[in-house]
Motif scaffolding. Structure first.
Motif, PDB file in Angstrom:
ATOM      1  N   MET A 159      41.560  55.442  29.113  1.00 30.31           N
ATOM      2  CA  MET A 159      41.679  55.400  27.731  1.00 30.31           C
ATOM      3  C   MET A 159      42.268  56.561  26.466  1.00 30.31           C
ATOM      4  O   MET A 159      43.253  57.061  26.359  1.00 30.31           O
ATOM      5  CB  MET A 159      40.465  55.105  26.561  1.00 30.31           C
ATOM      6  CG  MET A 159      41.153  54.114  25.328  1.00 30.31           C
ATOM      7  SD  MET A 159      39.878  52.991  24.497  1.00 30.31           S
ATOM      8  CE  MET A 159      41.165  53.163  23.117  1.00 30.31           C
ATOM      9  N   LEU A 160      41.639  57.640  27.321  1.00 30.17           N
ATOM     10  CA  LEU A 160      42.549  58.986  26.832  1.00 30.17           C
ATOM     11  C   LEU A 160      43.170  59.351  27.921  1.00 30.17           C
ATOM     12  O   LEU A 160      44.332  60.422  26.891  1.00 30.17           O
ATOM     13  CB  LEU A 160      40.759  60.467  26.711  1.00 30.17           C
ATOM     14  CG  LEU A 160      39.907  60.610  26.335  1.00 30.17           C
ATOM     15  CD1 LEU A 160      38.684  61.499  26.519  1.00 30.17           C
ATOM     16  CD2 LEU A 160      41.006  61.159  25.046  1.00 30.17           C
ATOM     17  N   ARG A 161      43.247  59.024  28.647  1.00 38.59           N
ATOM     18  CA  ARG A 161      44.098  59.665  29.622  1.00 38.59           C
ATOM     19  C   ARG A 161      45.434  58.948  29.683  1.00 38.59           C
ATOM     20  O   ARG A 161      46.863  59.824  29.735  1.00 38.59           O
ATOM     21  CB  ARG A 161      43.785  59.206  31.358  1.00 38.59           C
ATOM     22  CG  ARG A 161      44.996  59.650  32.171  1.00 38.59           C
ATOM     23  CD  ARG A 161      44.686  59.494  33.332  1.00 38.59           C
ATOM     24  NE  ARG A 161      44.749  57.712  33.646  1.00 38.59           N
ATOM     25  CZ  ARG A 161      45.142  57.396  33.704  1.00 38.59           C
ATOM     26  NH1 ARG A 161      46.638  57.983  33.894  1.00 38.59           N
ATOM     27  NH2 ARG A 161      45.711  55.442  33.734  1.00 38.59           N
ATOM     28  N   GLU A 162      45.341  57.857  28.561  1.00 39.92           N
ATOM     29  CA  GLU A 162      46.648  56.836  28.995  1.00 39.92           C
ATOM     30  C   GLU A 162      47.633  57.316  27.237  1.00 39.92           C
ATOM     31  O   GLU A 162      48.409  56.883  26.895  1.00 39.92           O
ATOM     32  CB  GLU A 162      46.487  55.213  28.446  1.00 39.92           C
ATOM     33  CG  GLU A 162      45.609  54.628  30.025  1.00 39.92           C
ATOM     34  CD  GLU A 162      47.583  54.030  30.686  1.00 39.92           C
ATOM     35  OE1 GLU A 162      48.244  54.307  30.108  1.00 39.92           O
ATOM     36  OE2 GLU A 162      46.941  53.076  31.324  1.00 39.92           O
ATOM     37  N   GLY A 163      46.192  57.346  26.218  1.00 38.81           N
ATOM     38  CA  GLY A 163      47.376  57.992  24.890  1.00 38.81           C
ATOM     39  C   GLY A 163      46.895  56.722  24.173  1.00 38.81           C
ATOM     40  O   GLY A 163      46.881  55.798  24.761  1.00 38.81           O
ATOM     41  N   PRO A 164      47.477  56.853  22.993  1.00 37.70           N
ATOM     42  CA  PRO A 164      47.889  55.402  22.299  1.00 37.70           C
ATOM     43  C   PRO A 164      48.505  54.575  22.638  1.00 37.70           C
ATOM     44  O   PRO A 164      48.818  53.106  22.011  1.00 37.70           O
ATOM     45  CB  PRO A 164      48.142  56.077  20.598  1.00 37.70           C
ATOM     46  CG  PRO A 164      47.915  58.061  21.256  1.00 37.70           C
ATOM     47  CD  PRO A 164      47.877  58.257  22.329  1.00 37.70           C
ATOM     48  N   ASP A 165      49.764  54.716  23.194  1.00 37.24           N
ATOM     49  CA  ASP A 165      50.884  54.262  23.744  1.00 37.24           C
ATOM     50  C   ASP A 165      51.191  53.549  24.833  1.00 37.24           C
ATOM     51  O   ASP A 165      52.048  53.278  25.362  1.00 37.24           O
ATOM     52  CB  ASP A 165      51.964  54.475  22.768  1.00 37.24           C
ATOM     53  CG  ASP A 165      52.460  55.732  22.971  1.00 37.24           C
ATOM     54  OD1 ASP A 165      51.710  56.282  23.910  1.00 37.24           O
ATOM     55  OD2 ASP A 165      53.480  56.462  22.557  1.00 37.24           O
TER      56      ASP A 165
ATOM     57  N   LEU B 222      51.209  55.970  27.292  1.00 34.75           N
ATOM     58  CA  LEU B 222      52.724  57.345  27.632  1.00 34.75           C
ATOM     59  C   LEU B 222      51.825  58.740  28.088  1.00 34.75           C
ATOM     60  O   LEU B 222      52.910  59.555  28.221  1.00 34.75           O
ATOM     61  CB  LEU B 222      53.312  57.361  26.694  1.00 34.75           C
ATOM     62  CG  LEU B 222      54.221  56.698  26.711  1.00 34.75           C
ATOM     63  CD1 LEU B 222      55.670  56.686  25.315  1.00 34.75           C
ATOM     64  CD2 LEU B 222      55.211  55.790  27.863  1.00 34.75           C
ATOM     65  N   GLY B 223      51.033  58.382  27.370  1.00 37.10           N
ATOM     66  CA  GLY B 223      49.846  59.981  28.343  1.00 37.10           C
ATOM     67  C   GLY B 223      49.926  60.632  26.975  1.00 37.10           C
ATOM     68  O   GLY B 223      50.401  61.021  26.145  1.00 37.10           O
ATOM     69  N   PRO B 224      48.688  61.912  26.693  1.00 41.65           N
ATOM     70  CA  PRO B 224      49.038  62.541  25.193  1.00 41.65           C
ATOM     71  C   PRO B 224      49.218  63.731  25.100  1.00 41.65           C
ATOM     72  O   PRO B 224      49.512  64.158  23.991  1.00 41.65           O
ATOM     73  CB  PRO B 224      46.947  62.775  25.908  1.00 41.65           C
ATOM     74  CG  PRO B 224      47.021  63.063  27.580  1.00 41.65           C
ATOM     75  CD  PRO B 224      47.650  61.641  27.903  1.00 41.65           C
ATOM     76  N   SER B 225      49.906  63.964  26.260  1.00 45.88           N
ATOM     77  CA  SER B 225      51.006  65.093  26.646  1.00 45.88           C
ATOM     78  C   SER B 225      52.267  64.187  25.937  1.00 45.88           C
ATOM     79  O   SER B 225      52.485  64.905  25.191  1.00 45.88           O
ATOM     80  CB  SER B 225      51.356  65.001  27.643  1.00 45.88           C
ATOM     81  OG  SER B 225      52.088  64.511  28.341  1.00 45.88           O
ATOM     82  N   ASN B 226      52.918  63.022  25.960  1.00 46.00           N
ATOM     83  CA  ASN B 226      54.238  62.768  25.380  1.00 46.00           C
ATOM     84  C   ASN B 226      53.209  61.255  24.064  1.00 46.00           C
ATOM     85  O   ASN B 226      54.236  61.183  23.911  1.00 46.00           O
ATOM     86  CB  ASN B 226      54.401  61.311  26.259  1.00 46.00           C
ATOM     87  CG  ASN B 226      54.810  61.854  28.141  1.00 46.00           C
ATOM     88  OD1 ASN B 226      55.625  63.104  27.391  1.00 46.00           O
ATOM     89  ND2 ASN B 226      54.596  61.240  28.704  1.00 46.00           N
ATOM     90  N   SER B 227      52.320  62.006  23.310  1.00 50.43           N
ATOM     91  CA  SER B 227      52.190  61.845  22.779  1.00 50.43           C
ATOM     92  C   SER B 227      51.559  62.525  20.999  1.00 50.43           C
ATOM     93  O   SER B 227      51.003  63.649  21.812  1.00 50.43           O
ATOM     94  CB  SER B 227      51.262  60.409  22.535  1.00 50.43           C
ATOM     95  OG  SER B 227      51.365  59.134  23.208  1.00 50.43           O
TER      96      SER B 227
END
Length: 289
Positions: free
Chosen positions: A164-170, A172-177
């Motif tokens: 869930m952390l790796r996926e990010g909120p949407d 796209l990954g935390p680096s893209n959010s």
């Protein structure tokens, strides 16, 4: 002469009726045989319990089939059918399996060009193609994958919280959010709840995430005592999951020394005792490996 066809037809009809009667007499016993004893569902205690002999007269109608979500998978089911079955299951472990199948499809599809240029042909043959990974997976199933992931993570399924952390909120990954944006505040709270759930089920990934957070101050105030507590629980959970006897953690352990450098001897002892208790009380979900 004109009655001969009629006579032949009557003779043939009688022969057919007679044959049917003989066939019915020969096979009547087979049709009247009592129904087979219904299969007993698999159970860990099935071999330990004596199975009574049920007389045919005591047999009752079989219960209705189980719902599709919990029915055993068919070896002929397609990928889409399997994802649908797992996603509809009330078991969060199944929900995580549905997420993993769809995510493998998304990864293979999104990295097809990259693999063609960066992975040797011999190594590419070991990885599934988009056609193999996706099969007939539908677009609405792709859209549901984060929902399945969050359900699994909040239940404490192993590896789900860190996914869930790796996926990010949407997705796209935390680096893209911008995970610190106000609109993502609710997501961050749910991630924290998922990590706490993972700690309660002895998930090494969730415990490691807590170690790193408290040791380096990522998202929380630095706390070496809490980091040490999670470290002790992490070591015990890993040893429990791999089936090896637990090694004795002591003040001489290098990681314990590093984390306890700014702690008193009493603080170290208290943190280690709390870690042992945390691991002792943690219980993985049934079927989660």
């Amino acid at each position: 002469m004109h009655n001969r066809p009629l006579l032949l037809a009557s003779t043939l009809s009688a022969a057919l009726v007679g044959g049917a009667l003989v066939h019915g007499l020969d096979h009547g016993a087979a049709k009247a045989a009592p129904p087979a004893r219904p299969a007993v569902a698999d159970s860990p205690m099935a071999d330990a319990r004596p199975q009574p002999t049920v007389p045919p007269s005591a047999l009752v109608a079989a219960p209705p089939p189980a719902p599709a979500a919990t029915r055993p998978s068919s070896r002929f089911e397609s990928l889409s059918q399997k994802v649908d079955r797992l996603g509809r299951s009330p078991d969060p472990v199944d929900a995580f399996a549905a997420y993993q199948l769809v995510t493998a499809c998304v990864w293979a599809r999104d990295h097809e060009g990259w693999m063609a240029h960066h992975i040797l042909p011999g190594d590419r043959a070991l990885l599934p193609t988009p056609q193999q990974a996706c099969g007939d997976i539908a677009s609405d199933q792709v859209q549901s994958r984060l929902r399945w992931l969050e359900r699994a993570a909040l239940a404490g399924v192993h590896h789900a919280a860190t996914e869930m952390l790796r996926e990010g909120p949407d997705g796209l990954g935390p680096s893209n959010s911008d995970i610190d944006a106000p609109e993502n505040a609710s997501w961050k709270l749910r991630v924290g709840a998922a990590l706490d759930a993972g700690v309660r089920t002895c998930d090494p990934d969730s415990l490691e995430s807590r170690i790193n957070a408290y040791e380096s101050g990522q998202g929380v105030a630095p706390d070496r005592a809490m980091a040490l507590t999670y470290w002790v629980a992490y070591m015990e959970c890993r040893q429990r999951l791999v089936g090896q006897p637990g090694s004795i953690l002591s003040n001489a352990d290098s990681v314990t020394q590093r984390m306890g450098r700014s702690l008193t001897a009493d603080q170290v002892a208290q943190a280690m005792a709390a870690g042992h208790a945390l691991a002792r009380d943690a219980r993985p979900l049934p079927g989660d490996r």
